[in-house]
Motif scaffolding. Sequence first.
Motif, PDB file in Angstrom:
ATOM      1  N   PRO A  32      -6.959  -6.132 -10.046  1.00  0.00           N
ATOM      2  CA  PRO A  32      -5.548  -6.068  -9.651  1.00  0.00           C
ATOM      3  C   PRO A  32      -5.236  -4.858  -8.781  1.00  0.00           C
ATOM      4  CG  PRO A  32      -5.727  -6.720 -11.950  1.00  0.00           C
ATOM      5  CD  PRO A  32      -7.121  -6.369 -11.504  1.00  0.00           C
ATOM      6  N   LEU A  33      -5.777  -3.680  -9.105  1.00  0.00           N
ATOM      7  CA  LEU A  33      -5.480  -2.484  -8.319  1.00  0.00           C
ATOM      8  C   LEU A  33      -6.037  -2.587  -6.912  1.00  0.00           C
ATOM      9  CD1 LEU A  33      -4.295   0.342  -8.113  1.00  0.00           C
ATOM     10  CD2 LEU A  33      -6.458   1.240  -9.026  1.00  0.00           C
ATOM     11  N   SER A  34      -7.265  -3.068  -6.769  1.00  0.00           N
ATOM     12  CA  SER A  34      -7.861  -3.181  -5.437  1.00  0.00           C
ATOM     13  C   SER A  34      -7.078  -4.160  -4.575  1.00  0.00           C
ATOM     14  CB  SER A  34      -9.319  -3.627  -5.550  1.00  0.00           C
ATOM     15  OG  SER A  34      -9.914  -3.734  -4.271  1.00  0.00           O
ATOM     16  N   PHE A  35      -6.707  -5.300  -5.127  1.00  0.00           N
ATOM     17  CA  PHE A  35      -5.972  -6.307  -4.363  1.00  0.00           C
ATOM     18  C   PHE A  35      -4.575  -5.817  -4.001  1.00  0.00           C
ATOM     19  CE2 PHE A  35      -3.031  -9.868  -4.101  1.00  0.00           C
ATOM     20  CZ  PHE A  35      -3.661 -10.703  -3.197  1.00  0.00           C
ATOM     21  N   VAL A  36      -3.827  -5.374  -4.993  1.00  0.00           N
ATOM     22  CA  VAL A  36      -2.420  -5.026  -4.762  1.00  0.00           C
ATOM     23  C   VAL A  36      -2.297  -3.803  -3.859  1.00  0.00           C
ATOM     24  CG1 VAL A  36      -0.275  -4.279  -5.863  1.00  0.00           C
ATOM     25  CG2 VAL A  36      -1.664  -6.080  -6.919  1.00  0.00           C
ATOM     26  N   SER A  37      -3.123  -2.803  -4.070  1.00  0.00           N
ATOM     27  CA  SER A  37      -2.980  -1.554  -3.319  1.00  0.00           C
ATOM     28  C   SER A  37      -3.291  -1.723  -1.839  1.00  0.00           C
ATOM     29  CB  SER A  37      -3.881  -0.471  -3.916  1.00  0.00           C
ATOM     30  OG  SER A  37      -5.249  -0.784  -3.745  1.00  0.00           O
ATOM     31  N   GLN A  38      -3.981  -2.812  -1.471  1.00  0.00           N
ATOM     32  CA  GLN A  38      -4.343  -3.032  -0.076  1.00  0.00           C
ATOM     33  C   GLN A  38      -3.594  -4.210   0.547  1.00  0.00           C
ATOM     34  OE1 GLN A  38      -8.746  -1.885   0.653  1.00  0.00           O
ATOM     35  NE2 GLN A  38      -8.715  -2.689  -1.430  1.00  0.00           N
ATOM     36  N   LEU A  39      -2.556  -4.672  -0.131  1.00  0.00           N
ATOM     37  CA  LEU A  39      -1.748  -5.786   0.359  1.00  0.00           C
ATOM     38  C   LEU A  39      -0.516  -5.245   1.080  1.00  0.00           C
ATOM     39  CD1 LEU A  39      -1.193  -8.836   0.511  1.00  0.00           C
ATOM     40  CD2 LEU A  39      -0.018  -8.638  -1.696  1.00  0.00           C
ATOM     41  N   ASP A  40      -0.557  -5.259   2.400  1.00  0.00           N
ATOM     42  CA  ASP A  40       0.571  -4.840   3.236  1.00  0.00           C
ATOM     43  C   ASP A  40       0.982  -6.025   4.099  1.00  0.00           C
ATOM     44  OD1 ASP A  40       0.585  -1.831   2.730  1.00  0.00           O
ATOM     45  OD2 ASP A  40      -1.481  -2.144   3.378  1.00  0.00           O
ATOM     46  N   GLN A 232       0.746 -10.700 -11.331  1.00  0.00           N
ATOM     47  CA  GLN A 232       1.851 -10.063 -12.058  1.00  0.00           C
ATOM     48  C   GLN A 232       2.073  -8.613 -11.630  1.00  0.00           C
ATOM     49  OE1 GLN A 232       1.150  -9.602 -16.295  1.00  0.00           O
ATOM     50  NE2 GLN A 232      -1.011  -9.108 -15.971  1.00  0.00           N
ATOM     51  N   TRP A 233       1.111  -8.023 -10.901  1.00  0.00           N
ATOM     52  CA  TRP A 233       1.213  -6.627 -10.488  1.00  0.00           C
ATOM     53  C   TRP A 233       1.650  -6.464  -9.037  1.00  0.00           C
ATOM     54  CZ3 TRP A 233       1.167  -3.218 -14.251  1.00  0.00           C
ATOM     55  CH2 TRP A 233       0.497  -3.521 -15.449  1.00  0.00           C
ATOM     56  N   ILE A 234       1.963  -7.549  -8.345  1.00  0.00           N
ATOM     57  CA  ILE A 234       2.309  -7.443  -6.924  1.00  0.00           C
ATOM     58  C   ILE A 234       3.779  -7.059  -6.775  1.00  0.00           C
ATOM     59  CG2 ILE A 234       2.392  -8.643  -4.697  1.00  0.00           C
ATOM     60  CD1 ILE A 234       0.197 -10.507  -5.732  1.00  0.00           C
ATOM     61  N   ASP A 235       4.006  -5.786  -6.548  1.00  0.00           N
ATOM     62  CA  ASP A 235       5.353  -5.270  -6.261  1.00  0.00           C
ATOM     63  C   ASP A 235       5.313  -4.649  -4.872  1.00  0.00           C
ATOM     64  OD1 ASP A 235       6.823  -5.655  -8.844  1.00  0.00           O
ATOM     65  OD2 ASP A 235       5.208  -4.389  -9.597  1.00  0.00           O
ATOM     66  N   LEU A 236       6.156  -5.135  -3.969  1.00  0.00           N
ATOM     67  CA  LEU A 236       6.162  -4.667  -2.590  1.00  0.00           C
ATOM     68  C   LEU A 236       7.541  -4.137  -2.230  1.00  0.00           C
ATOM     69  CD1 LEU A 236       4.197  -7.585  -0.832  1.00  0.00           C
ATOM     70  CD2 LEU A 236       3.284  -5.452  -1.789  1.00  0.00           C
ATOM     71  N   GLN A 237       7.589  -2.894  -1.773  1.00  0.00           N
ATOM     72  CA  GLN A 237       8.849  -2.318  -1.288  1.00  0.00           C
ATOM     73  C   GLN A 237       8.936  -2.567   0.215  1.00  0.00           C
ATOM     74  OE1 GLN A 237       9.491   1.915  -1.932  1.00  0.00           O
ATOM     75  NE2 GLN A 237      11.698   1.590  -2.066  1.00  0.00           N
ATOM     76  N   ARG A 238      10.059  -3.150   0.635  1.00  0.00           N
ATOM     77  CA  ARG A 238      10.201  -3.505   2.051  1.00  0.00           C
ATOM     78  C   ARG A 238      11.048  -2.467   2.778  1.00  0.00           C
ATOM     79  NH1 ARG A 238      10.146  -9.921   3.075  1.00  0.00           N
ATOM     80  NH2 ARG A 238      12.360  -9.866   2.645  1.00  0.00           N
ATOM     81  N   TYR A 239      10.513  -2.068   3.937  1.00  0.00           N
ATOM     82  CA  TYR A 239      11.149  -1.080   4.800  1.00  0.00           C
ATOM     83  C   TYR A 239      11.512  -1.704   6.139  1.00  0.00           C
ATOM     84  CZ  TYR A 239       9.425   2.617   1.664  1.00  0.00           C
ATOM     85  OH  TYR A 239       9.177   3.432   0.589  1.00  0.00           O
ATOM     86  N   ASP A 240      12.639  -1.317   6.693  1.00  0.00           N
ATOM     87  CA  ASP A 240      12.932  -1.655   8.078  1.00  0.00           C
ATOM     88  C   ASP A 240      11.927  -0.938   8.980  1.00  0.00           C
ATOM     89  OD1 ASP A 240      15.100  -3.097   7.207  1.00  0.00           O
ATOM     90  OD2 ASP A 240      16.585  -1.585   7.782  1.00  0.00           O
TER      91      ASP A 240
END
Length: 290
Positions: A32-40, A232-240
């Motif tokens: 989960p950490l490897s996948f989520v941390s590199q998902l942009d 369940q760990w995919i949290d993405l903060q969206r920026y302009d």
Amino acid sequence: MYRRTILGLAAALGLVAAATGPVVAAPASPSPLSFVSQLDLECFKTDPYTPPPTVIKTTHLNPVLVQAGLPPEVVKLGNREQLCVPVDKNYRTPTPDAFNWVRFVDLSCYRIEGQQVGFPLKLDHLNPVLRDMGVPGNIVKLDRPEQLCVPVIKNNVVPPAEVLRLVRFIDLKCYSAPPPKELGVGLVLRQLNPVLANQPPRFVKVRENRQLCVPVRKNDQPIPPDVLNVVQWIDLQRYDITAPTFPTPVSLTLRHINPALVNLPAEPVRIFASNQLALPVAKNGKVPPG
């Protein structure tokens, strides 16, 4: 490059499509950490499209929000507003264990309405590029739901079966999450998905945070336990962002791959200008398992 009939996908999802591209053997699932941390994800404004009337029950998956007792909510899909596609930052390609998974995460985002939450959260960046730059976290309030982003494929290019098994369950409910705060960093973005990989690198300026996108389950559908352990760990903060447009508009055909939506029709879309960048974060110090 060659064309073949995707019989396996038709059997699994009821979707008959012709996939273009080389067959890629799927590696073991990343942590989960490897996948989520590199998902942009770079999010592009789309031309107008309204899906057929579709009502969906959404249930939170992230442990922080589950423990907070946020209730299920029924929402209706409104107009499509964005297409979010995977990118890397500053020429730092995702590690081999995550690359073949991250590059097939394409999300089509639709306007929704829902109840105000008003839940405070402390967010910390997970992506290695931002962590190495010393970008600080921030405190936001999870407010009202604004979008539901659901998994799609572009131009009938279907990921390998094991990758599809994971990415088709990535459904993110995006909430307004004030207060906005200028991030003020510049990044070079490169497209990762095979359909857009021929686009040149582009420099963007990351501005204020606007939303927090959190994982949900649709319509009480069963999710395989190993898949749930990641999504369940995919949290993405969206920026302009301020970004240059593609040299020419790109025309695509989107097809839904989540089991709850595979019967929706294919959607034509044109993209050329992006307006947001979604970056992985941890909530309240709860970091995905490595």
